[in-house]
Write a protein that holds these residues in place. Structure first.
Motif, PDB file in Angstrom:
ATOM      1  N   ARG A 116       0.857  -1.195   0.000  1.00 24.78           N
ATOM      2  CA  ARG A 116       0.000   0.000   0.000  1.00 24.78           C
ATOM      3  C   ARG A 116       0.884   1.233   0.000  1.00 24.78           C
ATOM      4  NH1 ARG A 116      -5.429   1.022   3.046  1.00 24.78           N
ATOM      5  NH2 ARG A 116      -5.481   3.292   3.052  1.00 24.78           N
ATOM      6  N   ILE A 117       0.621   2.141  -0.949  1.00 27.16           N
ATOM      7  CA  ILE A 117       1.417   3.348  -1.111  1.00 27.16           C
ATOM      8  C   ILE A 117       0.486   4.556  -1.046  1.00 27.16           C
ATOM      9  CG2 ILE A 117       3.037   4.577  -2.608  1.00 27.16           C
ATOM     10  CD1 ILE A 117       2.538   1.135  -3.618  1.00 27.16           C
ATOM     11  N   GLU A 118       0.829   5.494  -0.177  1.00 26.05           N
ATOM     12  CA  GLU A 118       0.072   6.738  -0.057  1.00 26.05           C
ATOM     13  C   GLU A 118       0.918   7.856  -0.645  1.00 26.05           C
ATOM     14  OE1 GLU A 118      -1.217   7.229   3.987  1.00 26.05           O
ATOM     15  OE2 GLU A 118      -1.821   5.128   4.106  1.00 26.05           O
ATOM     16  N   THR A 119       0.364   8.572  -1.614  1.00 26.96           N
ATOM     17  CA  THR A 119       1.104   9.626  -2.309  1.00 26.96           C
ATOM     18  C   THR A 119       0.303  10.925  -2.304  1.00 26.96           C
ATOM     19  OG1 THR A 119       0.172   8.946  -4.432  1.00 26.96           O
ATOM     20  CG2 THR A 119       2.304   8.009  -3.833  1.00 26.96           C
ATOM     21  N   ASN A 120       1.010  11.989  -2.627  1.00 25.31           N
ATOM     22  CA  ASN A 120       0.384  13.300  -2.743  1.00 25.31           C
ATOM     23  C   ASN A 120       0.931  13.969  -4.002  1.00 25.31           C
ATOM     24  OD1 ASN A 120      -1.222  15.429  -2.073  1.00 25.31           O
ATOM     25  ND2 ASN A 120       0.157  16.262  -0.536  1.00 25.31           N
ATOM     26  N   ASN A 121       0.058  14.372  -4.907  1.00 23.18           N
ATOM     27  CA  ASN A 121       0.428  15.033  -6.166  1.00 23.18           C
ATOM     28  C   ASN A 121       1.395  14.198  -7.003  1.00 23.18           C
ATOM     29  OD1 ASN A 121      -1.126  17.282  -5.488  1.00 23.18           O
ATOM     30  ND2 ASN A 121       0.560  18.173  -4.340  1.00 23.18           N
ATOM     31  N   ALA A 122       1.077  12.928  -7.203  1.00 23.27           N
ATOM     32  CA  ALA A 122       1.946  12.033  -7.964  1.00 23.27           C
ATOM     33  C   ALA A 122       1.455  11.909  -9.404  1.00 23.27           C
ATOM     34  CB  ALA A 122       1.984  10.659  -7.321  1.00 23.27           C
TER      35      ALA A 122
END
Length: 93
Positions: free
Chosen positions: A19-25
């Motif tokens: 599980r990967i949480e990103t912002n503005n990817a």
């Protein structure tokens, strides 16, 4: 990469999720390596959106031998030319 992890960890069943949480990817790439550094598998996703996002990779753990694995995450941002990378450790028992 805001947060990244594998569950369950250690992996005891036939599947696991990264599980990967990103912002503005804009793009996400995850490469899986064994403890000796040999490439095993790759997951890529084009996101091209702004804001917070959660992405999950359903990893088929049946083809993995018991041992330690490393997932290298690389995320390219939509707001800049910078990329962010992170490594997580996965144990298959």
């Amino acid at each position: 990469v805001s947060k990244a992890y594998c569950y369950p960890n250690p992996v005891k069943s036939s599947s696991a999720k990264i599980r990967i949480e990103t912002n503005n990817a804009s793009t996400l790439e995850v490469k899986l390596y064994d403890a000796a550094g040999y490439y095993i598998e790759k997951f890529t996703k084009n996101m091209n959106d702004n804001g917070y996002r959660i992405t999950e990779w359903d990893l088929d753990a049946r083809k993995l031998e018991s041992g330690i694995y490393f997932a290298r995450l690389k995320v390219n941002s939509t707001n800049s030319s910078k990329s962010d990378s992170k490594v997580i450790k996965i144990r298959k028992s």
